[in-house]
Design a protein around this motif. Structure first.
Motif, PDB file in Angstrom:
ATOM      1  N   TYR A 120      58.438  90.694  34.466  1.00 33.46           N
ATOM      2  CA  TYR A 120      58.530  89.556  33.569  1.00 33.46           C
ATOM      3  C   TYR A 120      57.908  88.328  34.220  1.00 33.46           C
ATOM      4  O   TYR A 120      57.201  87.541  33.582  1.00 33.46           O
ATOM      5  CB  TYR A 120      59.991  89.303  33.207  1.00 33.46           C
ATOM      6  CG  TYR A 120      60.196  88.076  32.364  1.00 33.46           C
ATOM      7  CD1 TYR A 120      59.909  88.100  31.004  1.00 33.46           C
ATOM      8  CD2 TYR A 120      60.649  86.896  32.928  1.00 33.46           C
ATOM      9  CE1 TYR A 120      60.078  86.965  30.223  1.00 33.46           C
ATOM     10  CE2 TYR A 120      60.827  85.760  32.158  1.00 33.46           C
ATOM     11  CZ  TYR A 120      60.537  85.800  30.812  1.00 33.46           C
ATOM     12  OH  TYR A 120      60.705  84.679  30.045  1.00 33.46           O
ATOM     13  N   TYR A 121      58.141  88.189  35.507  1.00 34.80           N
ATOM     14  CA  TYR A 121      57.615  87.016  36.201  1.00 34.80           C
ATOM     15  C   TYR A 121      56.200  87.216  36.733  1.00 34.80           C
ATOM     16  O   TYR A 121      55.403  86.292  36.778  1.00 34.80           O
ATOM     17  CB  TYR A 121      58.548  86.619  37.341  1.00 34.80           C
ATOM     18  CG  TYR A 121      59.827  86.000  36.841  1.00 34.80           C
ATOM     19  CD1 TYR A 121      59.826  84.712  36.346  1.00 34.80           C
ATOM     20  CD2 TYR A 121      61.007  86.733  36.815  1.00 34.80           C
ATOM     21  CE1 TYR A 121      60.989  84.138  35.852  1.00 34.80           C
ATOM     22  CE2 TYR A 121      62.179  86.166  36.328  1.00 34.80           C
ATOM     23  CZ  TYR A 121      62.151  84.874  35.838  1.00 34.80           C
ATOM     24  OH  TYR A 121      63.296  84.313  35.335  1.00 34.80           O
ATOM     25  N   PHE A 122      55.937  88.440  37.152  1.00 39.10           N
ATOM     26  CA  PHE A 122      54.619  88.710  37.733  1.00 39.10           C
ATOM     27  C   PHE A 122      54.007  89.932  37.061  1.00 39.10           C
ATOM     28  O   PHE A 122      54.490  91.045  37.282  1.00 39.10           O
ATOM     29  CB  PHE A 122      54.738  88.919  39.246  1.00 39.10           C
ATOM     30  CG  PHE A 122      55.332  87.740  39.955  1.00 39.10           C
ATOM     31  CD1 PHE A 122      54.558  86.632  40.258  1.00 39.10           C
ATOM     32  CD2 PHE A 122      56.680  87.735  40.295  1.00 39.10           C
ATOM     33  CE1 PHE A 122      55.113  85.539  40.903  1.00 39.10           C
ATOM     34  CE2 PHE A 122      57.247  86.641  40.933  1.00 39.10           C
ATOM     35  CZ  PHE A 122      56.454  85.541  41.240  1.00 39.10           C
ATOM     36  N   PRO A 123      52.990  89.728  36.259  1.00 34.59           N
ATOM     37  CA  PRO A 123      52.435  90.820  35.460  1.00 34.59           C
ATOM     38  C   PRO A 123      51.819  91.934  36.290  1.00 34.59           C
ATOM     39  O   PRO A 123      51.480  92.983  35.753  1.00 34.59           O
ATOM     40  CB  PRO A 123      51.365  90.125  34.609  1.00 34.59           C
ATOM     41  CG  PRO A 123      51.069  88.854  35.308  1.00 34.59           C
ATOM     42  CD  PRO A 123      52.302  88.469  36.048  1.00 34.59           C
ATOM     43  N   SER A 124      51.663  91.718  37.548  1.00 29.68           N
ATOM     44  CA  SER A 124      51.138  92.788  38.395  1.00 29.68           C
ATOM     45  C   SER A 124      51.474  92.482  39.847  1.00 29.68           C
ATOM     46  O   SER A 124      51.886  91.369  40.176  1.00 29.68           O
ATOM     47  CB  SER A 124      49.628  92.925  38.233  1.00 29.68           C
ATOM     48  OG  SER A 124      48.986  91.837  38.865  1.00 29.68           O
ATOM     49  N   LYS A 125      51.289  93.446  40.659  1.00 31.12           N
ATOM     50  CA  LYS A 125      51.559  93.243  42.076  1.00 31.12           C
ATOM     51  C   LYS A 125      50.612  92.184  42.627  1.00 31.12           C
ATOM     52  O   LYS A 125      51.011  91.316  43.404  1.00 31.12           O
ATOM     53  CB  LYS A 125      51.365  94.565  42.818  1.00 31.12           C
ATOM     54  CG  LYS A 125      52.220  94.732  44.031  1.00 31.12           C
ATOM     55  CD  LYS A 125      52.346  96.193  44.461  1.00 31.12           C
ATOM     56  CE  LYS A 125      51.185  96.620  45.312  1.00 31.12           C
ATOM     57  NZ  LYS A 125      51.436  97.954  45.959  1.00 31.12           N
ATOM     58  N   GLU A 126      49.362  92.257  42.204  1.00 32.26           N
ATOM     59  CA  GLU A 126      48.387  91.285  42.693  1.00 32.26           C
ATOM     60  C   GLU A 126      48.745  89.862  42.262  1.00 32.26           C
ATOM     61  O   GLU A 126      48.413  88.904  42.954  1.00 32.26           O
ATOM     62  CB  GLU A 126      46.975  91.624  42.187  1.00 32.26           C
ATOM     63  CG  GLU A 126      46.209  92.544  43.105  1.00 32.26           C
ATOM     64  CD  GLU A 126      46.608  93.993  42.896  1.00 32.26           C
ATOM     65  OE1 GLU A 126      47.135  94.297  41.799  1.00 32.26           O
ATOM     66  OE2 GLU A 126      46.426  94.799  43.820  1.00 32.26           O
ATOM     67  N   ALA A 127      49.399  89.743  41.119  1.00 34.90           N
ATOM     68  CA  ALA A 127      49.768  88.406  40.662  1.00 34.90           C
ATOM     69  C   ALA A 127      50.738  87.756  41.648  1.00 34.90           C
ATOM     70  O   ALA A 127      50.765  86.529  41.788  1.00 34.90           O
ATOM     71  CB  ALA A 127      50.389  88.479  39.271  1.00 34.90           C
ATOM     72  N   ILE A 128      51.506  88.577  42.326  1.00 42.15           N
ATOM     73  CA  ILE A 128      52.418  88.034  43.335  1.00 42.15           C
ATOM     74  C   ILE A 128      51.617  87.422  44.477  1.00 42.15           C
ATOM     75  O   ILE A 128      51.898  86.314  44.936  1.00 42.15           O
ATOM     76  CB  ILE A 128      53.369  89.128  43.864  1.00 42.15           C
ATOM     77  CG1 ILE A 128      54.180  89.707  42.702  1.00 42.15           C
ATOM     78  CG2 ILE A 128      54.299  88.568  44.931  1.00 42.15           C
ATOM     79  CD1 ILE A 128      55.172  90.776  43.110  1.00 42.15           C
ATOM     80  N   ILE A 129      50.603  88.155  44.903  1.00 46.39           N
ATOM     81  CA  ILE A 129      49.739  87.637  45.962  1.00 46.39           C
ATOM     82  C   ILE A 129      49.064  86.351  45.504  1.00 46.39           C
ATOM     83  O   ILE A 129      48.915  85.398  46.266  1.00 46.39           O
ATOM     84  CB  ILE A 129      48.638  88.646  46.330  1.00 46.39           C
ATOM     85  CG1 ILE A 129      49.196  90.047  46.440  1.00 46.39           C
ATOM     86  CG2 ILE A 129      47.942  88.222  47.609  1.00 46.39           C
ATOM     87  CD1 ILE A 129      49.911  90.306  47.685  1.00 46.39           C
TER      88      ILE A 129
END
Lengths: 240, 240
Positions: B52-61
């Motif tokens: 919900y907060y980060f649409p992908s793992k890369e979005a976290i980065i």
DNA sequence: GTCTATACTGAGATAGAC
DNA sequence: GTCTATCTCAGTATAGAC
């Protein structure tokens, strides 16, 4: 890269059939949209067979790019048969022929850059796994430089510099949405004109110290061509 | 980038908790090895909540990198309080402070480059989706340039050039396996020394035509800063 | 060594209930 | 906003045919 020299003729055939079919599917449906299962069945092969030859989807692109390089070497060698070309034209032939080959396949290029930030990945453009590719490519540029009169130090760094430049151009090419990527073509011409002028200027005494510093810097940082330097090629056969 | 301004305080908290936990897990177990499921459960959240907060793992980065940029702007502003620095020192502060921030997180950087070959991808370093990031970063470099006496045309291209240079340095940094990446530090110093000398030389009459051509080339190829040019920053707040 | 068929695992990502 | 259930698909067996 895989099953290179010691594979049976039949295997070679299967491999190249899977490869060419995969490329067709990639072009039709896009890279992301194509699954290994589709690629396999489109080639009339089983999933296992596809993986037998190509350990990953990206490996297929890599194989495609190997072919591109071989074709590139061939075209450059052919273009250089004409001996009356000046340096700019020879480098132009090298750059433009590469773009010619890739013209319809810009989307396939994106995969090339995917692992550029991962030193350990076998498909990283800058990593160990692709050293041979880099050296082949630098050899092509070295061939294009030919016996042009140049200071030795410049000559030593030029193939690596041209390789790096050509990678940058490819990136620009991918992003270039002008008709038939005319902007990239103009950029190549402009950059090469500038480069040739710079190479002439570089002998100037005002620039000597700068040039010395630049070379020292490149040396110290290990950005020069790796040991086992690129060699001039006359003809580069794709399958020796 | 996601849920930025108009999110409830509680959501902000959940988000930043997931983010900081994820970064911890990334540092401990590596990027590839960490699954979204692990990240979620390590933060005491469900998989769906994490997505919900980060649409992908890369979005976290990417979110991590947003923080890095804010911190970078802060540190550069702090360093520039000292007014007796020359251009090289000011640029040095900009480059080195970035490396300081990233020193322990080189592996997290690899994700930044993953989509560099995909113009359409929202996380492409060169794409539309990251334009704000680029401009922020260029603003930092513009701030470091300060009121240094420079020809207008050079001043216009310098932030973009420095941004590009700093991306290259980051790439080198990722690949640098020397102790504490000392090589990258030396490279930065060497490059900046060279750059400052070049900026001085650029007024020379022999170089005038080259300089003109270069500018025309950059202009024509659209490599100059995009409209909505970077602005000088005094203080860059992370959450306005 | 080359290839098929099939099943399984792991993980990124999404849908929809609450 | 948050959760659980589910989907898809890359990639890995495995067992066997030739």
């Amino acid at each position: 890269m895989f099953n290179t020299p010691t594979a049976s003729p039949k295997a070679q055939l299967t491999r190249s059939h899977i490869l060419s079919t995969a490329l067709r599917v990639f072009r039709e449906r896009g890279l992301e949209a194509s699954t290994m299962r589709e690629l396999a069945s489109a080639a009339g092969a089983s999933l296992g067979s596809a993986y037998y030859y190509f350990p990953s989807k990206e490996a297929i692109i890599q194989a495609y790019y190997d072919d591109v390089q071989a074709e590139h070497a061939r075209r450059v060698a052919a273009a250089l048969v004409e001996t009356r070309l000046d340096l700019k034209d020879r480098l132009g032939a090298a750059f433009h022929s590469k773009l010619d080959i890739l013209q319809g396949d810009r989307k396939l290029l994106s995969a090339l850059f995917r692992y550029s930030g991962e030193p350990q990945h076998p498909l990283s453009v800058l990593g160990h796994g692709t050293r041979k590719n880099r050296q082949q490519s630098m050899s092509v540029f070295l061939t294009a430089i030919g016996d042009q009169r140049l200071p030795d130090d410049i000559r030593a760094i030029l193939p690596a510099a041209l390789w790096a430049l050509h990678m940058g151009i490819l990136l620009y090419f991918i992003y270039d949405d002008s008709p038939e990527q005319q902007r990239t073509r103009r950029l190549v011409d402009g950059v090469l004109t500038l480069l040739v002028r710079l190479l002439a200027l570089v002998r100037l005494s005002v620039l000597k110290p700068i040039r010395g510093s630049l070379l020292a810097l490149l040396q110290d940082s290990g950005l020069l061509p790796e040991p086992d330097s690129p060699q001039v090629l006359l003809i580069q056969e794709s399958q020796p």
